[in-house]
Design a protein around this motif. Structure first.
Motif, PDB file in Angstrom:
ATOM      1  N   ASP A 148       0.758  -1.245   0.073  1.00 21.75           N
ATOM      2  CA  ASP A 148      -0.155   0.158   0.009  1.00 21.75           C
ATOM      3  C   ASP A 148       0.934   0.991   0.003  1.00 21.75           C
ATOM      4  O   ASP A 148       0.561   2.181  -0.590  1.00 21.75           O
ATOM      5  N   ASP A 149       2.085   1.315   0.583  1.00 20.39           N
ATOM      6  CA  ASP A 149       2.893   2.429   0.769  1.00 20.39           C
ATOM      7  C   ASP A 149       3.383   2.636  -0.642  1.00 20.39           C
ATOM      8  O   ASP A 149       3.527   3.862  -1.247  1.00 20.39           O
ATOM      9  N   ARG A 150       4.021   1.567  -1.447  1.00 20.04           N
ATOM     10  CA  ARG A 150       4.498   1.872  -2.664  1.00 20.04           C
ATOM     11  C   ARG A 150       3.335   2.242  -3.712  1.00 20.04           C
ATOM     12  O   ARG A 150       3.628   2.975  -4.457  1.00 20.04           O
ATOM     13  N   SER A 151       2.047   1.697  -3.435  1.00 20.38           N
ATOM     14  CA  SER A 151       0.859   2.216  -4.357  1.00 20.38           C
ATOM     15  C   SER A 151       0.759   3.431  -4.068  1.00 20.38           C
ATOM     16  O   SER A 151       0.582   4.433  -5.111  1.00 20.38           O
ATOM     17  N   GLY A 152       0.694   3.918  -3.006  1.00 24.10           N
ATOM     18  CA  GLY A 152       0.759   5.523  -2.486  1.00 24.10           C
ATOM     19  C   GLY A 152       1.552   6.484  -3.236  1.00 24.10           C
ATOM     20  O   GLY A 152       1.257   7.419  -3.823  1.00 24.10           O
ATOM     21  N   VAL A 153       2.825   5.974  -3.406  1.00 23.06           N
ATOM     22  CA  VAL A 153       3.783   6.720  -4.094  1.00 23.06           C
ATOM     23  C   VAL A 153       3.560   6.785  -5.693  1.00 23.06           C
ATOM     24  O   VAL A 153       3.581   7.566  -6.297  1.00 23.06           O
ATOM     25  N   PHE A 154       3.125   5.574  -6.126  1.00 27.40           N
ATOM     26  CA  PHE A 154       2.868   5.515  -7.521  1.00 27.40           C
ATOM     27  C   PHE A 154       1.391   6.528  -7.901  1.00 27.40           C
ATOM     28  O   PHE A 154       1.589   7.170  -8.801  1.00 27.40           O
ATOM     29  N   GLU A 155       0.482   6.707  -6.901  1.00 24.14           N
ATOM     30  CA  GLU A 155      -0.440   7.385  -7.032  1.00 24.14           C
ATOM     31  C   GLU A 155      -0.243   9.203  -7.344  1.00 24.14           C
ATOM     32  O   GLU A 155      -0.222   9.662  -7.979  1.00 24.14           O
ATOM     33  N   VAL A 156       0.984   9.691  -6.437  1.00 22.72           N
ATOM     34  CA  VAL A 156       1.513  10.836  -6.342  1.00 22.72           C
ATOM     35  C   VAL A 156       2.321  11.135  -7.820  1.00 22.72           C
ATOM     36  O   VAL A 156       2.255  12.235  -8.224  1.00 22.72           O
ATOM     37  N   LEU A 157       2.954   9.991  -8.064  1.00 24.65           N
ATOM     38  CA  LEU A 157       3.714  10.048  -9.497  1.00 24.65           C
ATOM     39  C   LEU A 157       2.813  10.361 -10.395  1.00 24.65           C
ATOM     40  O   LEU A 157       2.971  11.026 -11.378  1.00 24.65           O
ATOM     41  N   VAL A 158       1.676   9.629 -10.612  1.00 22.13           N
ATOM     42  CA  VAL A 158       0.693   9.845 -11.672  1.00 22.13           C
ATOM     43  C   VAL A 158       0.087  11.457 -11.513  1.00 22.13           C
ATOM     44  O   VAL A 158       0.065  12.032 -12.560  1.00 22.13           O
ATOM     45  N   GLY A 159      -0.073  11.814 -10.353  1.00 22.96           N
ATOM     46  CA  GLY A 159      -0.512  13.334 -10.088  1.00 22.96           C
ATOM     47  C   GLY A 159       0.517  14.250 -10.541  1.00 22.96           C
ATOM     48  O   GLY A 159       0.297  15.254 -11.027  1.00 22.96           O
ATOM     49  N   ALA A 160       1.824  13.933 -10.229  1.00 21.03           N
ATOM     50  CA  ALA A 160       2.962  14.694 -10.810  1.00 21.03           C
ATOM     51  C   ALA A 160       2.941  14.875 -12.200  1.00 21.03           C
ATOM     52  O   ALA A 160       3.233  15.931 -13.037  1.00 21.03           O
ATOM     53  N   ARG A 161       2.915  13.534 -12.947  1.00 21.31           N
ATOM     54  CA  ARG A 161       2.736  13.824 -14.322  1.00 21.31           C
ATOM     55  C   ARG A 161       1.688  14.696 -15.018  1.00 21.31           C
ATOM     56  O   ARG A 161       1.749  15.218 -15.808  1.00 21.31           O
ATOM     57  N   GLU A 162       0.359  14.379 -14.424  1.00 24.17           N
ATOM     58  CA  GLU A 162      -0.866  15.079 -14.813  1.00 24.17           C
ATOM     59  C   GLU A 162      -0.465  16.520 -14.586  1.00 24.17           C
ATOM     60  O   GLU A 162      -1.071  17.259 -15.332  1.00 24.17           O
ATOM     61  N   SER A 163      -0.023  17.017 -13.380  1.00 27.02           N
ATOM     62  CA  SER A 163       0.364  18.355 -13.002  1.00 27.02           C
ATOM     63  C   SER A 163       1.272  18.996 -14.244  1.00 27.02           C
ATOM     64  O   SER A 163       1.160  20.152 -14.463  1.00 27.02           O
TER      65      SER A 163
END
Length: 450
Positions: free
Chosen positions: A276-291
């Motif tokens: 779940d921790d690894r997944s949470g960082v993936f989520e923020v990385l997606v948000g960074a690319r979208e941003s």
């Protein structure tokens, strides 16, 4: 890892699953098979027991929609290694969906799920408030910090950490951030609490809306934390903070790029951490690319994320553990534009967990997006028979979107009016003014439609 970007990636109900019932246990014997003797949803009883036994009170505040909460319950709180700590605290778990727990939320406000409190029952004062996930080892350090604060024996950086924890527990995020920053500055390089203190500092800075300070602190401190779940969480928090920094701030693009690199490094294969921790960082990385306006890059990361999640779900030991990954699988699929890749998994979750409102609520969202409006309405019906508290407002709001898609304006209006009426029966801790205002605006918008 507590997620900050779920609401940006997905509109609707996108989170977690439970391995334990939300009913109140009558006796500790009800938890005889669990490593820790949690009392369920009875703060008064737990507080009284803590006072009579002269012990601090450990509180796990969770919600059925929170994927990190459910990961903790499926993978951490079930670990037999925790059994030796059973006598250190009185243990309480609170489902924040339940209206009966509103009093605790009013006394101890929280912004993130899960949040763990260690409370001094003599004064009903929060000694520690820690948001996010934790491994067994991280929990054990949290236990030590809470006991040290309860006894008042901390010195040096540990005393500053205890003071920062207490301030954050009181909701004083800015003051907590100042004290926690001092703790890191005064601690030796090999301080065993460095990772935990950094996570707490970044959460306090985020809570105080010091987003730039949070991002720059993360970038400066990450090299001092060894590869670990704490480092991954700190990298994700720092990157998340950087996305809230105004675009005209000096070198903000470089700051985001550096933190994005640190986040990728933190979840590299071979570094042990909860899925779940690894997944949470993936989520923020997606948000960074979208941003950054990089749609192709966001889809690339989302594809890696979804593949990772599918692998973890396949290894899960039971349905409760597998459904921990449902909300993030849905988030990744939405970014990819491939919803049917996750529909069968969530349909399976509904079959195997018939008392859980999350699978039908998620299916209502997915079916609506796929144009299967009759299926969406039926799934919403099933979710509404189970959901309560603030999450019921979410399900009703999503149901409105189904009615609008079906061209049923009157039904949409009635649904929003029902949601607002239900909100009036909840405390402000479970139906915030912001939620109510959003429902009122949505009602006005629906009424204004031809």
């Amino acid at each position: 890892m507590k997620s900050h970007l779920s609401s940006l990636l997905v509109v609707g109900l996108l989170a977690c699953t439970t391995a334990r019932t939300s009913a109140v246990s009558e006796t500790p014997a009800a938890h005889a098979k669990a490593p820790l003797p949690f009392i369920e949803d009875d703060y008064s009883r737990a507080l009284s027991e803590a006072k009579s036994r002269g012990l601090p009170l450990f509180v796990d505040t969770w919600a059925p929609w929170c994927h990190t909460c459910r990961s903790m319950r499926a993978y951490v709180f079930t670990d037999e290694a925790l059994a030796r700590h059973a006598g250190r605290f009185v243990w309480l778990e609170l489902n924040t969906d339940l209206p009966g727990n509103a009093g605790f939320l009013e006394k101890y406000p929280m912004e993130n799920w899960p949040t763990f409190f260690i409370i001094d029952p003599r004064e009903e004062k929060a000694l520690v408030r820690f948001a996010g996930s934790a491994t067994v080892a991280q929990l054990e350090r949290l236990f030590e910090d809470g006991e040290r604060a309860y006894r008042g024996v901390a010195q040096g950086p540990e005393a500053l950490l205890a003071r920062g924890d207490a301030l954050y527990g009181e909701g004083k995020a800015a003051e907590a951030a100042d004290v926690l920053a001092q703790a890191l500055a005064e601690a030796p390089a090999d301080w065993s609490r460095r990772g935990r203190a950094l996570e707490s500092l970044l959460m306090a800075q985020y809570g105080a809306k010091r987003h730039e300070a949070c991002a720059r602190t993360a970038l400066a401190e990450l090299p001092r934390v060894p590869p670990s779940p704490s480092r991954a969480n700190a990298a994700g928090l720092g990157l998340s903070c950087s996305l809230s920094v105004a675009g005209d701030v000096r070198d903000v693009k470089e700051l985001r790029a550096s933190l994005e690199e640190k986040a990728r490094e933190a979840i590299a294969p071979g570094i042990a951490m909860p899925a779940d921790d690894r997944s949470g960082v993936f989520e923020v990385l997606v948000g960074a690319r979208e941003s950054a306006g990089d749609e192709a890059g966001a889809k690339t990361v989302a594809g890696q994320w979804l593949t990772f999640l599918e692998g973890e779900a396949a290894k899960a030991p039971n349905p409760e553990a597998r459904t921990v990954f449902d909300s993030h699988r849905m988030s990744a699929a939405l970014v990819l534009g491939d919803l049917m890749r996750v529909v069968p998994a969530i349909e399976q979750s509904e079959k195997e967990l018939p008392n859980d409102y999350n699978p039908p609520a998620r299916l209502a969202n997915l079916y609506r997006r796929l144009g299967r409006l009759d299926d969406a309405l039926a799934a919403s019906d099933r979710a509404l028979t189970k959901v309560q508290g603030g999450r019921r407002l979410r399900v009703l709001s999503e149901r409105t979107d189904i009615h609008v898609a079906r061209g049923e304006k009157d039904a949409a209006v009635r649904t929003l009016e029902d949601a607002l009426a239900y909100a009036k029966t909840l405390s402000g801790a479970q139906a915030s003014p912001r939620q109510v205002a959003a429902l009122e605006k949505k009602l006005a918008d629906v009424k204004a439609k031809p």
